[in-house]
Every structure is written in C-alpha cells, then in structure tokens.
Design a protein around this motif. Structure first.
Motif, PDB file in Angstrom:
ATOM      1  N   MET A   6      53.304  45.685  34.246  1.00  0.00           N
ATOM      2  CA  MET A   6      52.333  46.291  35.158  1.00  0.00           C
ATOM      3  C   MET A   6      50.982  45.592  35.048  1.00  0.00           C
ATOM      4  O   MET A   6      50.328  45.333  36.054  1.00  0.00           O
ATOM      5  CB  MET A   6      52.199  47.790  34.860  1.00  0.00           C
ATOM      6  CG  MET A   6      53.419  48.587  35.272  1.00  0.00           C
ATOM      7  SD  MET A   6      53.356  50.324  34.752  1.00  0.00           S
ATOM      8  CE  MET A   6      51.895  50.881  35.555  1.00  0.00           C
ATOM      9  N   ALA A   7      50.570  45.253  33.825  1.00  0.00           N
ATOM     10  CA  ALA A   7      49.298  44.556  33.634  1.00  0.00           C
ATOM     11  C   ALA A   7      49.355  43.173  34.259  1.00  0.00           C
ATOM     12  O   ALA A   7      48.390  42.733  34.897  1.00  0.00           O
ATOM     13  CB  ALA A   7      48.978  44.460  32.144  1.00  0.00           C
ATOM     14  N   ALA A   8      50.480  42.493  34.113  1.00  0.00           N
ATOM     15  CA  ALA A   8      50.625  41.161  34.709  1.00  0.00           C
ATOM     16  C   ALA A   8      50.579  41.248  36.234  1.00  0.00           C
ATOM     17  O   ALA A   8      49.954  40.402  36.887  1.00  0.00           O
ATOM     18  CB  ALA A   8      51.932  40.518  34.251  1.00  0.00           C
ATOM     19  N   GLU A   9      51.221  42.265  36.803  1.00  0.00           N
ATOM     20  CA  GLU A   9      51.197  42.437  38.259  1.00  0.00           C
ATOM     21  C   GLU A   9      49.781  42.730  38.751  1.00  0.00           C
ATOM     22  O   GLU A   9      49.341  42.176  39.759  1.00  0.00           O
ATOM     23  CB  GLU A   9      52.147  43.559  38.677  1.00  0.00           C
ATOM     24  CG  GLU A   9      53.609  43.201  38.524  1.00  0.00           C
ATOM     25  CD  GLU A   9      54.528  44.383  38.742  1.00  0.00           C
ATOM     26  OE1 GLU A   9      54.046  45.480  39.105  1.00  0.00           O
ATOM     27  OE2 GLU A   9      55.739  44.208  38.540  1.00  0.00           O
ATOM     28  N   ARG A  10      49.066  43.589  38.025  1.00  0.00           N
ATOM     29  CA  ARG A  10      47.681  43.892  38.417  1.00  0.00           C
ATOM     30  C   ARG A  10      46.810  42.648  38.313  1.00  0.00           C
ATOM     31  O   ARG A  10      45.966  42.395  39.172  1.00  0.00           O
ATOM     32  CB  ARG A  10      47.112  45.014  37.538  1.00  0.00           C
ATOM     33  CG  ARG A  10      47.583  46.393  37.948  1.00  0.00           C
ATOM     34  CD  ARG A  10      46.752  47.474  37.267  1.00  0.00           C
ATOM     35  NE  ARG A  10      46.816  47.423  35.824  1.00  0.00           N
ATOM     36  CZ  ARG A  10      47.675  48.117  35.078  1.00  0.00           C
ATOM     37  NH1 ARG A  10      48.523  48.921  35.650  1.00  0.00           N
ATOM     38  NH2 ARG A  10      47.669  48.001  33.764  1.00  0.00           N
ATOM     39  N   VAL A  60      47.541  40.372  41.270  1.00  0.00           N
ATOM     40  CA  VAL A  60      46.923  40.891  42.490  1.00  0.00           C
ATOM     41  C   VAL A  60      45.425  40.592  42.490  1.00  0.00           C
ATOM     42  O   VAL A  60      44.862  40.152  43.503  1.00  0.00           O
ATOM     43  CB  VAL A  60      47.183  42.414  42.627  1.00  0.00           C
ATOM     44  CG1 VAL A  60      46.306  43.035  43.685  1.00  0.00           C
ATOM     45  CG2 VAL A  60      48.645  42.669  42.935  1.00  0.00           C
ATOM     46  N   GLU A  61      44.788  40.787  41.355  1.00  0.00           N
ATOM     47  CA  GLU A  61      43.346  40.539  41.260  1.00  0.00           C
ATOM     48  C   GLU A  61      43.029  39.057  41.442  1.00  0.00           C
ATOM     49  O   GLU A  61      42.090  38.698  42.148  1.00  0.00           O
ATOM     50  CB  GLU A  61      42.822  41.036  39.904  1.00  0.00           C
ATOM     51  CG  GLU A  61      41.337  40.902  39.726  1.00  0.00           C
ATOM     52  CD  GLU A  61      40.526  41.746  40.694  1.00  0.00           C
ATOM     53  OE1 GLU A  61      39.339  41.423  40.885  1.00  0.00           O
ATOM     54  OE2 GLU A  61      41.063  42.701  41.264  1.00  0.00           O
ATOM     55  N   VAL A  62      43.815  38.192  40.821  1.00  0.00           N
ATOM     56  CA  VAL A  62      43.602  36.748  40.967  1.00  0.00           C
ATOM     57  C   VAL A  62      43.810  36.337  42.422  1.00  0.00           C
ATOM     58  O   VAL A  62      43.030  35.544  42.974  1.00  0.00           O
ATOM     59  CB  VAL A  62      44.538  35.963  40.019  1.00  0.00           C
ATOM     60  CG1 VAL A  62      44.587  34.491  40.374  1.00  0.00           C
ATOM     61  CG2 VAL A  62      44.095  36.139  38.581  1.00  0.00           C
ATOM     62  N   SER A  63      44.829  36.864  43.065  1.00  0.00           N
ATOM     63  CA  SER A  63      45.073  36.550  44.476  1.00  0.00           C
ATOM     64  C   SER A  63      43.906  36.997  45.349  1.00  0.00           C
ATOM     65  O   SER A  63      43.495  36.278  46.266  1.00  0.00           O
ATOM     66  CB  SER A  63      46.357  37.226  44.960  1.00  0.00           C
ATOM     67  OG  SER A  63      47.454  36.743  44.240  1.00  0.00           O
ATOM     68  N   LEU A  77      39.047  35.429  48.487  1.00  0.00           N
ATOM     69  CA  LEU A  77      37.605  35.501  48.741  1.00  0.00           C
ATOM     70  C   LEU A  77      36.946  34.136  48.598  1.00  0.00           C
ATOM     71  O   LEU A  77      36.110  33.741  49.415  1.00  0.00           O
ATOM     72  CB  LEU A  77      36.946  36.492  47.774  1.00  0.00           C
ATOM     73  CG  LEU A  77      37.251  37.967  48.019  1.00  0.00           C
ATOM     74  CD1 LEU A  77      36.682  38.816  46.890  1.00  0.00           C
ATOM     75  CD2 LEU A  77      36.687  38.403  49.352  1.00  0.00           C
ATOM     76  N   ARG A  78      37.317  33.403  47.550  1.00  0.00           N
ATOM     77  CA  ARG A  78      36.738  32.075  47.335  1.00  0.00           C
ATOM     78  C   ARG A  78      37.195  31.104  48.418  1.00  0.00           C
ATOM     79  O   ARG A  78      36.431  30.269  48.872  1.00  0.00           O
ATOM     80  CB  ARG A  78      37.116  31.535  45.947  1.00  0.00           C
ATOM     81  CG  ARG A  78      36.587  32.354  44.801  1.00  0.00           C
ATOM     82  CD  ARG A  78      35.092  32.418  44.764  1.00  0.00           C
ATOM     83  NE  ARG A  78      34.552  31.088  44.546  1.00  0.00           N
ATOM     84  CZ  ARG A  78      33.289  30.767  44.670  1.00  0.00           C
ATOM     85  NH1 ARG A  78      32.425  31.696  45.002  1.00  0.00           N
ATOM     86  NH2 ARG A  78      32.884  29.552  44.477  1.00  0.00           N
TER      87      ARG A  78
END
Length: 107
Positions: free
Chosen positions: A40-44, A47-50, A55-56
C-alpha cells in the motif's frame, strides 16, 4: 486467532507444541500485514510520484499537453477554421476548378 485455553490446560509438551504453532501463525499474520502495508505504501508513493511528474511535465515549454500549449493549440484550430471558412466563401468552386486546370499538369 486461536484461543489460549488449550495451551493452559494441556501437558507441558503439548503446551510447547501449541505455543510454537501459535507463534508460527502469529508470525505469518504479522508478515502478511507488513507485506500488505508495504504494498500500500509503495502504491501511494507511485501515485504521488506520478502526480508530481505530471505537474513538472506541464511546466515544460515544449510539452504539447501543458495547459498553456493546449490553449494555444485550441486558438490555432479556431483561427484556421475561420480562415478556411472565409476562403470557402471567397472562392467559388467554379473558380477553383478553373485555377486547378490552369496550373496543375494533367497526366
């Protein structure tokens, strides 16, 4: 999870065996819980990195999907539609055919 009653009421050998079995089961459940939490932490994190990358990426000047460039592309499409509509109204099909026949070599 199993009850502790059989462990307390059994003989010492049976009690040790039941305790070892209970410990194995608890370890298995702990590992499964940790694995689930890590997934779950890896999936979150993914998602955050994506999200940050999107945005960048939108800030890059040459990116066709940036909001600014999408607005500019929409404006260009609108201008080109107007231009060709005016050209269609300004030049009749007969005049266009005559220009075509005059300037295009026939095979």
């Amino acid at each position: 999870m199993r009850s502790l009653k059989p462990v307390l009421s059994a003989s010492p050998a049976a009690s040790a065996s039941a305790t070892a079995s209970l410990n194995r089961q608890l370890l298995r459940e702990i590992r499964e819980t940790v694995d689930r939490a890590q997934r779950m932490a890896a999936e979150r994190a993914l998602v955050e990195v994506s999200r940050v990358l999107a945005l960048r990426e939108a800030e890059l000047p040459g990116n066709p999907r940036s909001p600014v460039n999408e607005r500019l592309a929409d404006g260009l499409k609108r201008d080109l539609r107007r231009y060709f509509r005016r050209m269609e109204q300004a030049v009749s099909e007969d005049a266009l055919e005559m220009l075509y026949l005059r300037h295009v070599e026939q095979e």
